[in-house]
Design a protein around this motif. Structure first.
Motif, PDB file in Angstrom:
ATOM      1  N   THR A 220       0.838  -1.197   0.000  1.00 39.44           N
ATOM      2  CA  THR A 220       0.000   0.000   0.000  1.00 39.44           C
ATOM      3  C   THR A 220       0.867   1.238   0.000  1.00 39.44           C
ATOM      4  O   THR A 220       1.990   1.231   0.537  1.00 39.44           O
ATOM      5  N   VAL A 221       0.362   2.286  -0.611  1.00 43.50           N
ATOM      6  CA  VAL A 221       1.086   3.542  -0.667  1.00 43.50           C
ATOM      7  C   VAL A 221       0.068   4.676  -0.665  1.00 43.50           C
ATOM      8  O   VAL A 221      -1.025   4.550  -1.222  1.00 43.50           O
ATOM      9  N   VAL A 222       0.411   5.763   0.020  1.00 42.36           N
ATOM     10  CA  VAL A 222      -0.409   6.968  -0.035  1.00 42.36           C
ATOM     11  C   VAL A 222       0.120   7.828  -1.179  1.00 42.36           C
ATOM     12  O   VAL A 222       1.313   8.154  -1.225  1.00 42.36           O
ATOM     13  N   VAL A 223      -0.765   8.168  -2.099  1.00 41.68           N
ATOM     14  CA  VAL A 223      -0.371   8.915  -3.289  1.00 41.68           C
ATOM     15  C   VAL A 223      -0.707  10.390  -3.129  1.00 41.68           C
ATOM     16  O   VAL A 223      -1.797  10.754  -2.674  1.00 41.68           O
ATOM     17  N   ASP A 224       0.266  11.225  -3.470  1.00 45.09           N
ATOM     18  CA  ASP A 224       0.023  12.666  -3.601  1.00 45.09           C
ATOM     19  C   ASP A 224      -0.605  12.841  -4.975  1.00 45.09           C
ATOM     20  O   ASP A 224       0.078  12.785  -6.001  1.00 45.09           O
TER      21      ASP A 224
ATOM     22  N   PRO B 236     -16.718  23.255 -11.857  1.00 44.60           N
ATOM     23  CA  PRO B 236     -17.868  22.492 -12.375  1.00 44.60           C
ATOM     24  C   PRO B 236     -17.519  21.646 -13.600  1.00 44.60           C
ATOM     25  O   PRO B 236     -18.021  20.536 -13.760  1.00 44.60           O
ATOM     26  N   ALA B 237     -16.634  22.164 -14.459  1.00 44.85           N
ATOM     27  CA  ALA B 237     -16.274  21.416 -15.670  1.00 44.85           C
ATOM     28  C   ALA B 237     -15.469  20.170 -15.333  1.00 44.85           C
ATOM     29  O   ALA B 237     -15.610  19.137 -15.993  1.00 44.85           O
ATOM     30  N   ALA B 238     -14.640  20.246 -14.310  1.00 44.55           N
ATOM     31  CA  ALA B 238     -13.798  19.105 -13.943  1.00 44.55           C
ATOM     32  C   ALA B 238     -14.522  18.111 -13.058  1.00 44.55           C
ATOM     33  O   ALA B 238     -14.166  16.930 -13.016  1.00 44.55           O
ATOM     34  N   ASP B 239     -15.563  18.573 -12.362  1.00 44.07           N
ATOM     35  CA  ASP B 239     -16.207  17.747 -11.341  1.00 44.07           C
ATOM     36  C   ASP B 239     -17.266  16.823 -11.938  1.00 44.07           C
ATOM     37  O   ASP B 239     -18.452  16.895 -11.591  1.00 44.07           O
ATOM     38  N   ILE B 240     -16.844  15.914 -12.788  1.00 42.12           N
ATOM     39  CA  ILE B 240     -17.798  15.006 -13.433  1.00 42.12           C
ATOM     40  C   ILE B 240     -18.271  13.902 -12.494  1.00 42.12           C
ATOM     41  O   ILE B 240     -19.216  13.178 -12.808  1.00 42.12           O
ATOM     42  N   ALA B 241     -17.648  13.781 -11.322  1.00 39.88           N
ATOM     43  CA  ALA B 241     -18.086  12.792 -10.340  1.00 39.88           C
ATOM     44  C   ALA B 241     -19.008  13.408  -9.290  1.00 39.88           C
ATOM     45  O   ALA B 241     -19.522  12.690  -8.426  1.00 39.88           O
ATOM     46  N   GLY B 242     -19.233  14.722  -9.353  1.00 43.16           N
ATOM     47  CA  GLY B 242     -20.127  15.368  -8.411  1.00 43.16           C
ATOM     48  C   GLY B 242     -19.598  15.440  -6.997  1.00 43.16           C
ATOM     49  O   GLY B 242     -20.360  15.368  -6.042  1.00 43.16           O
ATOM     50  N   LEU B 243     -18.285  15.617  -6.855  1.00 42.86           N
ATOM     51  CA  LEU B 243     -17.661  15.594  -5.533  1.00 42.86           C
ATOM     52  C   LEU B 243     -17.622  16.962  -4.857  1.00 42.86           C
ATOM     53  O   LEU B 243     -17.639  17.049  -3.636  1.00 42.86           O
ATOM     54  N   GLY B 244     -17.517  18.013  -5.633  1.00 40.64           N
ATOM     55  CA  GLY B 244     -17.337  19.335  -5.058  1.00 40.64           C
ATOM     56  C   GLY B 244     -15.874  19.626  -4.756  1.00 40.64           C
ATOM     57  O   GLY B 244     -15.339  20.643  -5.139  1.00 40.64           O
ATOM     58  N   ARG B 245     -15.229  18.715  -4.077  1.00 37.44           N
ATOM     59  CA  ARG B 245     -13.800  18.839  -3.793  1.00 37.44           C
ATOM     60  C   ARG B 245     -13.193  17.445  -3.731  1.00 37.44           C
ATOM     61  O   ARG B 245     -13.894  16.457  -3.513  1.00 37.44           O
ATOM     62  N   ARG B 246     -11.872  17.395  -3.934  1.00 37.00           N
ATOM     63  CA  ARG B 246     -11.163  16.121  -4.003  1.00 37.00           C
ATOM     64  C   ARG B 246     -10.004  16.121  -3.014  1.00 37.00           C
ATOM     65  O   ARG B 246      -9.292  17.116  -2.871  1.00 37.00           O
ATOM     66  N   PRO B 247      -9.801  15.012  -2.292  1.00 39.85           N
ATOM     67  CA  PRO B 247      -8.659  14.961  -1.373  1.00 39.85           C
ATOM     68  C   PRO B 247      -7.355  14.994  -2.172  1.00 39.85           C
ATOM     69  O   PRO B 247      -7.287  14.496  -3.299  1.00 39.85           O
ATOM     70  N   ASP B 248      -6.337  15.576  -1.580  1.00 42.01           N
ATOM     71  CA  ASP B 248      -5.033  15.632  -2.248  1.00 42.01           C
ATOM     72  C   ASP B 248      -4.216  14.364  -2.026  1.00 42.01           C
ATOM     73  O   ASP B 248      -3.183  14.183  -2.668  1.00 42.01           O
ATOM     74  N   PHE B 249      -4.674  13.499  -1.120  1.00 40.23           N
ATOM     75  CA  PHE B 249      -3.970  12.253  -0.837  1.00 40.23           C
ATOM     76  C   PHE B 249      -4.967  11.097  -0.862  1.00 40.23           C
ATOM     77  O   PHE B 249      -6.105  11.240  -0.435  1.00 40.23           O
ATOM     78  N   ALA B 250      -4.513   9.954  -1.344  1.00 35.61           N
ATOM     79  CA  ALA B 250      -5.361   8.760  -1.373  1.00 35.61           C
ATOM     80  C   ALA B 250      -4.487   7.528  -1.196  1.00 35.61           C
ATOM     81  O   ALA B 250      -3.352   7.478  -1.695  1.00 35.61           O
ATOM     82  N   GLN B 251      -5.016   6.548  -0.507  1.00 36.26           N
ATOM     83  CA  GLN B 251      -4.295   5.298  -0.289  1.00 36.26           C
ATOM     84  C   GLN B 251      -4.679   4.298  -1.368  1.00 36.26           C
ATOM     85  O   GLN B 251      -5.864   4.024  -1.582  1.00 36.26           O
ATOM     86  N   VAL B 252      -3.688   3.754  -2.056  1.00 37.51           N
ATOM     87  CA  VAL B 252      -3.930   2.770  -3.110  1.00 37.51           C
ATOM     88  C   VAL B 252      -3.187   1.478  -2.762  1.00 37.51           C
ATOM     89  O   VAL B 252      -2.347   1.450  -1.862  1.00 37.51           O
ATOM     90  N   PHE B 253      -3.511   0.418  -3.494  1.00 34.49           N
ATOM     91  CA  PHE B 253      -2.938  -0.896  -3.226  1.00 34.49           C
ATOM     92  C   PHE B 253      -2.338  -1.452  -4.510  1.00 34.49           C
ATOM     93  O   PHE B 253      -2.935  -1.363  -5.584  1.00 34.49           O
TER      94      PHE B 253
END
Length: 264
Positions: free
Chosen positions: A84-88, A118-135
């Protein structure tokens, strides 16, 4: 003549039960004690709840990987473990200061979130975390599977999922819907294993690298589509927007490009 009682607690108890003052004060004290107990229980149970949620997610990930053809043998050869790694996300590289253990704390800070246009937010999130854990699953030095947690907006509310990409990073190996609020019998069918199984083998990009993934309104009509669910068009659009966003430049796109360059 008896001296007046100086202990306020005894003075309160000495009041008749019909006293409005006594009733209000006792009710206030009971409510305060109960509030403190509930707050204390919440604080004490929060680590247990977090551990339980993490265990449930790990179980879903394990089930997802085991269900992908050929992955069981690959897991055996690699010791059966995902790294696992946390991605920037903006940088597309491993975070230097945010570890999996510190991820929750980091995401509690508003500065570690990006407001989406609004143009980038095609997932309807409003905001996106800058870090995410992937496997990641490796076969020797080669990455053979990438598991990407993602979230988006469906018809009834938030949809959470884990998408598995094969080593070519353009073929979906599987998907697990981990949370949703869609209508039972309609959009809620996204949790059915039979529908999720249709993602395996679906291509996300064409030969030119253009992101093409979509959820059809009916039966899938090509290698870039999965079957739609009758009566759940908005749910299908939500899933499609979620996958396209997270595989795109504002999601995991920079990270996937880094893998293609051999940086992971």
């Amino acid at each position: 003549m008896a001296a007046p009682e100086r202990n306020p607690w005894r003075r309160l108890l000495a009041l008749p039960n019909e006293s409005r003052t006594k009733t209000l004060l006792v009710a206030f004290l009971v409510a305060t004690v109960c509030g403190v107990m509930v707050s204390g229980a919440t604080v004490l149970l929060r680590p247990i709840q977090s551990a339980n949620r993490a265990a449930e997610e790990q179980a879903r990930i394990a089930s997802l990987v085991q269900g992908i053809p050929g992955m069981a043998g690959l897991l055996d050869r690699s010791g059966g473990k995902l790294s696992t790694v946390v991605v920037d996300l903006p940088m597309g590289r491993a975070a230097t200061e945010v570890t999996p253990a510190k991820l929750g704390t980091a995401l509690a800070e508003a500065a570690n979130w990006t407001v989406l246009s609004p143009a980038a937010d095609i997932a309807g999130l409003g905001r996106r975390p800058d870090f995410a854990q992937v496997f990641l699953l490796r076969d020797g030095e080669k990455i053979s599977l990438v598991l990407l947690p993602m979230t988006g907006q469906g018809y009834g509310g938030r949809i959470d999922a884990i998408l598995a990409l094969s080593g070519d990073l353009d073929t979906i190996a599987g998907i697990a819907i981990t949370n949703h609020s869609e209508t039972p019998g309609l959009g809620g069918r996204i949790e059915e294993p039979s529908w999720q199984a249709g993602f395996a083998g679906t291509r996300t990009r064409d030969a030119a690298g253009t992101l093409r993934f979509d959820v059809a309104r009916g039966p899938a009509g090509g290698p870039y589509e999965v079957d739609g669910i009758t009566g759940a068009t908005r749910t299908g659009r939500g899933v499609a927007g979620m996958v396209r966003f997270w595989l795109g430049p504002d999601g995991y796109g920079p990270f996937l490009d880094a893998i293609r360059r051999g940086e992971f």
